[in-house]
Scaffold this motif. Structure first.
Motif, PDB file in Angstrom:
ATOM      1  N   LEU A   1      -1.856   7.497   4.255  1.00  0.00           N
ATOM      2  CA  LEU A   1      -2.232   7.864   5.629  1.00  0.00           C
ATOM      3  C   LEU A   1      -3.358   7.018   6.188  1.00  0.00           C
ATOM      4  O   LEU A   1      -3.480   6.865   7.402  1.00  0.00           O
ATOM      5  N   LEU A   2      -4.207   6.480   5.299  1.00  0.00           N
ATOM      6  CA  LEU A   2      -5.348   5.681   5.775  1.00  0.00           C
ATOM      7  C   LEU A   2      -5.059   4.191   5.700  1.00  0.00           C
ATOM      8  O   LEU A   2      -5.793   3.396   6.219  1.00  0.00           O
TER       9      LEU A   2
ATOM     10  N   THR B   1       0.827  -1.213   0.000  1.00  0.00           N
ATOM     11  CA  THR B   1       0.000   0.000   0.000  1.00  0.00           C
ATOM     12  C   THR B   1       0.857   1.257   0.000  1.00  0.00           C
ATOM     13  O   THR B   1       0.567   2.222  -0.720  1.00  0.00           O
TER      14      THR B   1
ATOM     15  N   LEU C   1      -1.570  10.423  -0.999  1.00  0.00           N
ATOM     16  CA  LEU C   1      -1.424  10.725   0.425  1.00  0.00           C
ATOM     17  C   LEU C   1      -2.539  10.076   1.240  1.00  0.00           C
ATOM     18  O   LEU C   1      -2.313   9.592   2.360  1.00  0.00           O
ATOM     19  N   THR C   2      -3.748  10.057   0.679  1.00  0.00           N
ATOM     20  CA  THR C   2      -4.867   9.429   1.379  1.00  0.00           C
ATOM     21  C   THR C   2      -4.619   7.932   1.561  1.00  0.00           C
ATOM     22  O   THR C   2      -4.857   7.358   2.645  1.00  0.00           O
ATOM     23  N   ILE C   3      -4.128   7.272   0.494  1.00  0.00           N
ATOM     24  CA  ILE C   3      -3.828   5.833   0.586  1.00  0.00           C
ATOM     25  C   ILE C   3      -2.742   5.565   1.617  1.00  0.00           C
ATOM     26  O   ILE C   3      -2.821   4.618   2.407  1.00  0.00           O
TER      27      ILE C   3
ATOM     28  N   GLY D   1       0.735   4.044  -2.874  1.00  0.00           N
ATOM     29  CA  GLY D   1       0.428   5.441  -2.574  1.00  0.00           C
ATOM     30  C   GLY D   1       1.566   6.365  -2.967  1.00  0.00           C
ATOM     31  O   GLY D   1       1.338   7.447  -3.517  1.00  0.00           O
TER      32      GLY D   1
ATOM     33  N   LEU E   1      -3.225  13.944  -3.854  1.00  0.00           N
ATOM     34  CA  LEU E   1      -4.173  13.776  -2.751  1.00  0.00           C
ATOM     35  C   LEU E   1      -4.575  12.304  -2.587  1.00  0.00           C
ATOM     36  O   LEU E   1      -4.672  11.806  -1.458  1.00  0.00           O
ATOM     37  N   LEU E   2      -4.813  11.616  -3.712  1.00  0.00           N
ATOM     38  CA  LEU E   2      -5.150  10.193  -3.640  1.00  0.00           C
ATOM     39  C   LEU E   2      -4.007   9.391  -3.016  1.00  0.00           C
ATOM     40  O   LEU E   2      -4.234   8.524  -2.155  1.00  0.00           O
TER      41      LEU E   2
END
Length: 243
Positions: free
Chosen positions: A242-243, A75, A238-240, A79, A235-236
């Motif tokens: 961080l989440l 992941t 970073l979201t992957i 990301g 943004l996608l």
């Protein structure tokens, strides 16, 4: 597998195909540059999807559940790759913007020297100056490059293979539709169905993006496409991560 079960699997495959994600957005981005680029990217994603499906059917994808650290590692790679793609799209936009400003500055000075109107809001505000006739991008300013088919294919393959959620999706989707003792034909039919759903949807998406992209190929259109797509990719990614 009965006909009803197969139709249910087709429906699940279509849900996988149309669910928005990084691959959907990248298909739109490449498709806006040209239908062929969108199709090449879709083909690469399809190959990656097939690889995940085969790994799931051979039991390898179970490792993603058995070893959560492996899934986290993939992941993070996926990301980070999306962030890289976003930054790679944004940097040329910044360079082209700076090049335009540097090129227009001497033009503004020449207008003032010749007695023409001086810039109304200061020497750095040159956005109102016209570009060369018939040239939407001023001469000497680098224009957005057209990526090779090999490069686009590689991007699609990497982005697809570094998305472990696809493997987990297949891990939940495929086993319920397999008979008690599945043979090669049963497995091949399921994989081919998923691949066909992904590819057909990607081709249709590329066709839509290509038509829309024709309205964005003049003037600052390419910069706008890269600016929006680069920002969303970052943004996608970073979201992957961080989440």
């Amino acid at each position: 597998m009965t006909g009803t079960e197969y139709l249910a699997f087709v429906g699940a495959s279509l849900v996988l195909a149309v669910t928005p994600g990084p691959d959907t957005f990248l298909t739109l981005r490449f498709g806006a540059r040209g239908f062929r680029a969108g199709v090449v990217y879709t083909l690469a994603v399809t190959v990656g999807i097939v690889a995940w499906a085969v790994l799931t059917l051979t039991g390898v994808a179970v490792l993603l559940e058995t070893y959560p650290g492996l899934r986290v590692g993939i992941t993070l790679v996926g990301g980070s790759y999306l962030v890289y793609l976003g930054v790679a799209a944004l940097l040329p936009v910044i360079r082209r913007h700076r090049a335009r400003r540097l090129q227009r500055a001497p033009r503004a000075a020449a207008l003032v020297t010749a007695g023409g109107p001086a810039p109304a809001t200061g020497e750095h505000d040159v956005g109102h100056l016209p570009a060369a006739p018939g040239d939407p991008v001023a001469p000497g300013v680098p224009t957005p490059g057209v990526r090779s088919g090999r490069s686009v294919f590689g991007t699609g393959l990497v982005s697809s293979l570094t998305n472990p959620k696809t493997g987990l999706f297949f891990l939940a989707l495929l086993p319920p539709f397999l008979p008690a003792s599945p043979d090669l034909l049963d497995r091949g039919l399921l994989v081919a169905t998923v691949a066909a759903a992904i590819f057909v949807y990607g081709v249709l998406l590329s066709a839509v993006a290509d038509r829309a992209g024709r309205f964005l190929t003049g003037g600052s259109g390419p910069d706008l496409v890269d600016l929006v797509s680069g920002t969303i990719l970052v943004l996608l990614g970073l979201t992957i991560i961080l989440l």
